[in-house]
Write a protein that holds these residues in place. Structure first.
Motif, PDB file in Angstrom:
ATOM      1  N   TYR A 108     -42.704  -1.579  -4.514  1.00  0.00           N
ATOM      2  CA  TYR A 108     -43.710  -0.569  -4.855  1.00  0.00           C
ATOM      3  C   TYR A 108     -44.646  -1.178  -5.886  1.00  0.00           C
ATOM      4  O   TYR A 108     -44.193  -1.624  -6.955  1.00  0.00           O
ATOM      5  N   LYS A 110     -47.536  -0.596  -8.569  1.00  0.00           N
ATOM      6  CA  LYS A 110     -47.978   0.506  -9.424  1.00  0.00           C
ATOM      7  C   LYS A 110     -49.331   1.054  -8.973  1.00  0.00           C
ATOM      8  O   LYS A 110     -50.313   0.322  -8.912  1.00  0.00           O
ATOM      9  N   ARG A 129     -46.438   5.009  -1.681  1.00  0.00           N
ATOM     10  CA  ARG A 129     -45.280   5.446  -2.425  1.00  0.00           C
ATOM     11  C   ARG A 129     -44.028   4.895  -1.753  1.00  0.00           C
ATOM     12  O   ARG A 129     -44.042   4.563  -0.570  1.00  0.00           O
ATOM     13  N   CYS A 140     -36.907   7.847  -5.423  1.00  0.00           N
ATOM     14  CA  CYS A 140     -38.348   7.587  -5.527  1.00  0.00           C
ATOM     15  C   CYS A 140     -38.627   6.897  -6.858  1.00  0.00           C
ATOM     16  O   CYS A 140     -38.631   7.547  -7.904  1.00  0.00           O
ATOM     17  N   MET A 142     -40.987   4.875  -9.648  1.00  0.00           N
ATOM     18  CA  MET A 142     -42.377   4.737 -10.049  1.00  0.00           C
ATOM     19  C   MET A 142     -42.471   3.966 -11.360  1.00  0.00           C
ATOM     20  O   MET A 142     -41.440   3.603 -11.945  1.00  0.00           O
ATOM     21  N   ASP A 146     -47.796   6.134 -14.027  1.00  0.00           N
ATOM     22  CA  ASP A 146     -47.658   7.059 -12.905  1.00  0.00           C
ATOM     23  C   ASP A 146     -47.140   8.418 -13.370  1.00  0.00           C
ATOM     24  O   ASP A 146     -47.412   9.444 -12.735  1.00  0.00           O
ATOM     25  N   TRP A 152     -48.775  12.590  -7.517  1.00  0.00           N
ATOM     26  CA  TRP A 152     -48.216  11.365  -6.920  1.00  0.00           C
ATOM     27  C   TRP A 152     -46.694  11.459  -6.787  1.00  0.00           C
ATOM     28  O   TRP A 152     -46.109  10.862  -5.886  1.00  0.00           O
ATOM     29  N   ALA A 153     -46.066  12.218  -7.677  1.00  0.00           N
ATOM     30  CA  ALA A 153     -44.600  12.354  -7.647  1.00  0.00           C
ATOM     31  C   ALA A 153     -44.149  13.581  -6.855  1.00  0.00           C
ATOM     32  O   ALA A 153     -42.947  13.835  -6.757  1.00  0.00           O
ATOM     33  N   TYR A 164     -38.631   6.492 -13.396  1.00  0.00           N
ATOM     34  CA  TYR A 164     -39.788   5.844 -14.013  1.00  0.00           C
ATOM     35  C   TYR A 164     -39.301   4.708 -14.894  1.00  0.00           C
ATOM     36  O   TYR A 164     -38.461   4.915 -15.771  1.00  0.00           O
TER      37      TYR A 164
END
Length: 257
Positions: A108, A110, A129, A140, A142, A146, A152-153, A164
């Motif tokens: 992923y 950023k 994503r 998920c 990130m 983010d 986005w989440a 995160y």
């Protein structure tokens, strides 16, 4: 039977722009982990610190760290996730790597590069994503900035864990604490934040505040010192929260461009 995911949050200081030193330090720290850990979470740019001078790093270092993560994941029979400076196709990215014990690697890049520090000028932003299915959990992951962008989440895939990884500085740590809790509550998911600790070469101080929230926003773990924090996530908890409180069924329908 309740499915569990045992996670280790590595809250560590980082040597500035020195991937070899950081890998060696992590080798030492990870030796202390017990064998029942399923996932190790490392901070953002865990081999360099949050550098805006990626050209100071050898272009091959991204591949070296990927190989290190794959070897470490195999040795310990764990998955590992964290972000690094990565050079590919004549561009630098702040790339998150999710490496599984068999070597399978998901990436992923950023999406929200940190314009305040000029990250957008030196790192190419990602567009996609990532959702990883691992040990019965949809995860998920990130990166840092983010966190400030809830759309986005947004939990449209019914993921179970939002992660995160960050280099989040002390002056804005209240935002970190508040937004991580908000992301857990609004998405009805476990939310994990792993921040570095210590100071970097450009004068930023990092207070840690690595944390775990459950799907109702209850704080399960929190740390302000250099250490590895472990936690156990329950698939049963996520099912119970969403079956009892069907708030996600009422989410607005829209798509991102």
């Amino acid at each position: 039977m309740d499915e569990l995911l045992n996670v280790a949050l590595v809250q560590t200081s980082l040597a500035w722009e020195d991937p070899k030193a950081n890998r060696e330090e992590l080798d030492t720290k990870l030796e202390a982990l017990t064998s029942d850990i399923d996932l190790i979470v490392l901070p953002e740019m865990f081999t360099t610190g949050f550098t805006m001078s990626p050209r100071n790093i050898e272009k091959e270092e991204g591949q070296r760290t990927l190989a290190w993560m794959q070897q470490k994941a195999k040795e310990k029979d764990v998955a590992m996730v964290g972000s690094i400076v990565f050079f590919e196709n004549d561009a630098y990215t702040n790339r998150l790597l999710f490496v599984e014990p068999d070597g399978k690697t998901s990436i992923y890049d950023k999406r929200h590069t940190f314009t305040l520090a000029g990250e957008d000028k030196v790192y190419q932003a990602g567009k996609e994503r990532l959702i990883v299915n691992y040990k019965g959990f949809k995860i998920c992951p990130m990166i840092c900035y983010d966190l400030r962008f809830p759309v986005w989440a947004r939990n449209t895939e019914d993921y179970d864990v939002l992660i995160y990884v960050a280099n989040w500085p002390e002056p804005r740590i209240t935002a970190w604490d508040t937004l991580l809790k908000a992301r857990a509550i609004e998405n009805m998911t476990y939310c994990i934040g792993v921040n570095r600790i210590g100071s970097d070469e450009v004068g930023h101080k990092y207070p840690g505040h690595s944390v775990v929230f459950d799907g109702l926003g209850k704080e399960l773990e929190f740390s302000v010192k250099e250490e590895i924090v472990t936690t156990s996530l329950s698939k049963k908890h996520i099912h119970e929260v969403r079956n009892k409180l069907k708030f996600l069924n009422d989410r607005d329908r829209f798509t991102l461009e």
